[in-house]
Design a protein around this motif. Sequence first.
Motif, PDB file in Angstrom:
ATOM      1  N   THR A  87      41.615  43.436  38.742  1.00 38.68           N
ATOM      2  CA  THR A  87      40.675  43.838  39.707  1.00 38.68           C
ATOM      3  C   THR A  87      39.391  42.918  39.799  1.00 38.68           C
ATOM      4  OG1 THR A  87      41.172  46.060  39.654  1.00 38.68           O
ATOM      5  CG2 THR A  87      39.059  45.654  40.613  1.00 38.68           C
ATOM      6  N   ARG A  88      38.818  42.746  38.307  1.00 36.29           N
ATOM      7  CA  ARG A  88      37.682  41.860  38.138  1.00 36.29           C
ATOM      8  C   ARG A  88      37.940  40.324  38.647  1.00 36.29           C
ATOM      9  NH1 ARG A  88      36.939  44.802  33.407  1.00 36.29           N
ATOM     10  NH2 ARG A  88      37.958  43.235  32.204  1.00 36.29           N
ATOM     11  N   ALA A  89      39.224  39.848  38.337  1.00 39.96           N
ATOM     12  CA  ALA A  89      39.532  38.584  38.727  1.00 39.96           C
ATOM     13  C   ALA A  89      39.632  38.477  40.493  1.00 39.96           C
ATOM     14  CB  ALA A  89      41.049  38.311  38.246  1.00 39.96           C
ATOM     15  N   LEU A  90      39.905  39.598  40.978  1.00 37.25           N
ATOM     16  CA  LEU A  90      39.686  39.441  42.544  1.00 37.25           C
ATOM     17  C   LEU A  90      38.424  39.345  43.049  1.00 37.25           C
ATOM     18  CD1 LEU A  90      42.454  42.104  43.601  1.00 37.25           C
ATOM     19  CD2 LEU A  90      42.363  39.608  44.335  1.00 37.25           C
ATOM     20  N   GLY A  91      37.694  40.304  42.449  1.00 35.57           N
ATOM     21  CA  GLY A  91      36.001  40.378  42.527  1.00 35.57           C
ATOM     22  C   GLY A  91      35.300  38.704  42.297  1.00 35.57           C
ATOM     23  N   LEU A 120      37.047  36.156  42.668  1.00 40.96           N
ATOM     24  CA  LEU A 120      37.387  35.261  43.766  1.00 40.96           C
ATOM     25  C   LEU A 120      36.614  35.490  45.208  1.00 40.96           C
ATOM     26  CD1 LEU A 120      41.257  35.479  43.796  1.00 40.96           C
ATOM     27  CD2 LEU A 120      39.890  33.509  43.732  1.00 40.96           C
ATOM     28  N   ASN A 121      36.230  36.701  45.286  1.00 42.71           N
ATOM     29  CA  ASN A 121      35.290  37.200  46.387  1.00 42.71           C
ATOM     30  C   ASN A 121      33.976  36.355  46.334  1.00 42.71           C
ATOM     31  OD1 ASN A 121      37.149  38.725  47.636  1.00 42.71           O
ATOM     32  ND2 ASN A 121      36.449  40.619  46.679  1.00 42.71           N
ATOM     33  N   THR A 122      33.473  36.317  44.951  1.00 42.06           N
ATOM     34  CA  THR A 122      32.101  35.684  44.824  1.00 42.06           C
ATOM     35  C   THR A 122      32.187  34.308  45.159  1.00 42.06           C
ATOM     36  OG1 THR A 122      32.010  35.714  42.540  1.00 42.06           O
ATOM     37  CG2 THR A 122      31.188  37.565  43.493  1.00 42.06           C
ATOM     38  N   ALA A 153      29.996  30.935  46.833  1.00 39.52           N
ATOM     39  CA  ALA A 153      29.618  30.060  46.314  1.00 39.52           C
ATOM     40  C   ALA A 153      29.800  28.694  47.005  1.00 39.52           C
ATOM     41  CB  ALA A 153      30.249  29.886  44.875  1.00 39.52           C
ATOM     42  N   ILE A 154      31.141  28.717  47.221  1.00 36.63           N
ATOM     43  CA  ILE A 154      31.437  27.531  48.347  1.00 36.63           C
ATOM     44  C   ILE A 154      30.748  27.382  49.568  1.00 36.63           C
ATOM     45  CG2 ILE A 154      33.213  26.744  49.672  1.00 36.63           C
ATOM     46  CD1 ILE A 154      35.335  27.867  47.808  1.00 36.63           C
ATOM     47  N   PHE A 155      30.318  28.455  50.200  1.00 36.56           N
ATOM     48  CA  PHE A 155      29.509  28.543  51.325  1.00 36.56           C
ATOM     49  C   PHE A 155      28.196  27.816  51.078  1.00 36.56           C
ATOM     50  CE2 PHE A 155      26.400  30.149  54.445  1.00 36.56           C
ATOM     51  CZ  PHE A 155      27.001  30.310  55.450  1.00 36.56           C
ATOM     52  N   GLU A 174      42.041  32.053  49.702  1.00 39.07           N
ATOM     53  CA  GLU A 174      42.995  33.107  49.943  1.00 39.07           C
ATOM     54  C   GLU A 174      44.211  33.041  49.394  1.00 39.07           C
ATOM     55  OE1 GLU A 174      43.500  36.650  51.678  1.00 39.07           O
ATOM     56  OE2 GLU A 174      41.577  35.710  51.482  1.00 39.07           O
ATOM     57  N   GLN A 175      44.843  31.917  49.219  1.00 42.59           N
ATOM     58  CA  GLN A 175      46.258  31.833  48.646  1.00 42.59           C
ATOM     59  C   GLN A 175      46.372  32.461  47.272  1.00 42.59           C
ATOM     60  OE1 GLN A 175      47.438  27.580  48.963  1.00 42.59           O
ATOM     61  NE2 GLN A 175      48.504  28.112  50.996  1.00 42.59           N
TER      62      GLN A 175
END
Length: 391
Positions: free
Chosen positions: A164-168, A170-172, A176-178, A362-363
């Motif tokens: 779950t933390r790994a998914l979190g 990825l969301n951040t 960062a890319i933006f 997303e992949q």
Amino acid sequence: MSISEVRELGDVADFLSGFAWKAKQFSDEPTGMPIIRIQNVGSDASTAFKYWPDSFADRFVISTGDLLLTLSGSFRTVVWSGPDALLNQRIVKVTPRVNTDTRWLFYALEEAMARIAKMGRHALVSNVALSDLRELKINVPPLEEQKRIAGILDQADALRRLRTRALGKLNTLGQAIFHEMFGDPVSNVIGFQQVRFHELVPQIDSGWSPKCLDRPADSDEWGILKLSAVTSGRFSASENKALPDHETPKAQHAVRKGDILFTRKNTKDLVAATVLVDADHSRLLLPDLIFRFRVGDSNSIDPVYFQALLSFPTKRRSIQKLSGGSAGSMPNISKAKLREVQIELPPIDQQREYCRRMAAVEQVNTIQVHELRKTETLFASLQHGAFRGEL
């Protein structure tokens, strides 16, 4: 393996229902004691507290380590990790009795609640009374066996939390890319062109909010989206309530691929949440508290970039400041104010490059979600066996 005996939950734990504090006396200011509402428990725990400025009975004070169970909206079993706070209605404090391990009881409650939820679509959370919980039968092993079971489930749960933390993270990564590509949109030091929201969005749709059933819609039913379908920043189709049979669905409110959904009314922390819908959901309908819009010209603005811009923390906070509402009501953002928001427009090629990068993220996200589901299946299997004497 030690022999378990079938006992009622009320034999191994004491239950205390929360108090019905008067909402008109709630305060947003941190004076008095925080109140633990449904929004402050489990997945919604980041919601800001309301505060009780008056007197209270000590038995309703919850401290770190106390075991809580919610009985509204959905079942949640949590070990409280927040500050000392007051227990609100439809939340129950569960206290283990002698020879009952707290962590084992936590998992036993989770398993018992899952059983209730699987009784059928009409076994509604709102119909569950404390007497039902106390009388629910469970297998209770000796204390040492309880600790062994809890230890195994703790390890499986730790793996689940890791995923779950790994998914979190990825969301951040998207934010960062933006920021790397476009900087802070509010300060706009790069100097991107700015246009008004209404120049990009020809129409903002409002939805429909009839009284719904207190459960999600089945696959053959119509449903109305809840605010929680949007507030996480990722569209969650399962967050809906079933439309009653006597209501005629308004198909024009069906959610479609490419829709951008925006919470126009919510708490001050959750208002102005935005998601991009990535598939058609012909039986899920837009509620009144969520706006829907689509970009008018994809050669000017990419929908993926647009949603990311509106969700970027500083941009979202600037939009949240547009909300109005009387004291005690939830903040609300009007269409008129949203239409006048300044939108930063980098060159379309840069926007599409951001879209390509996010597709790669997303992949990875899809793989992580798959791994999380496998971990959750493993945990559920272990939990199922543990409370049937098979672990």
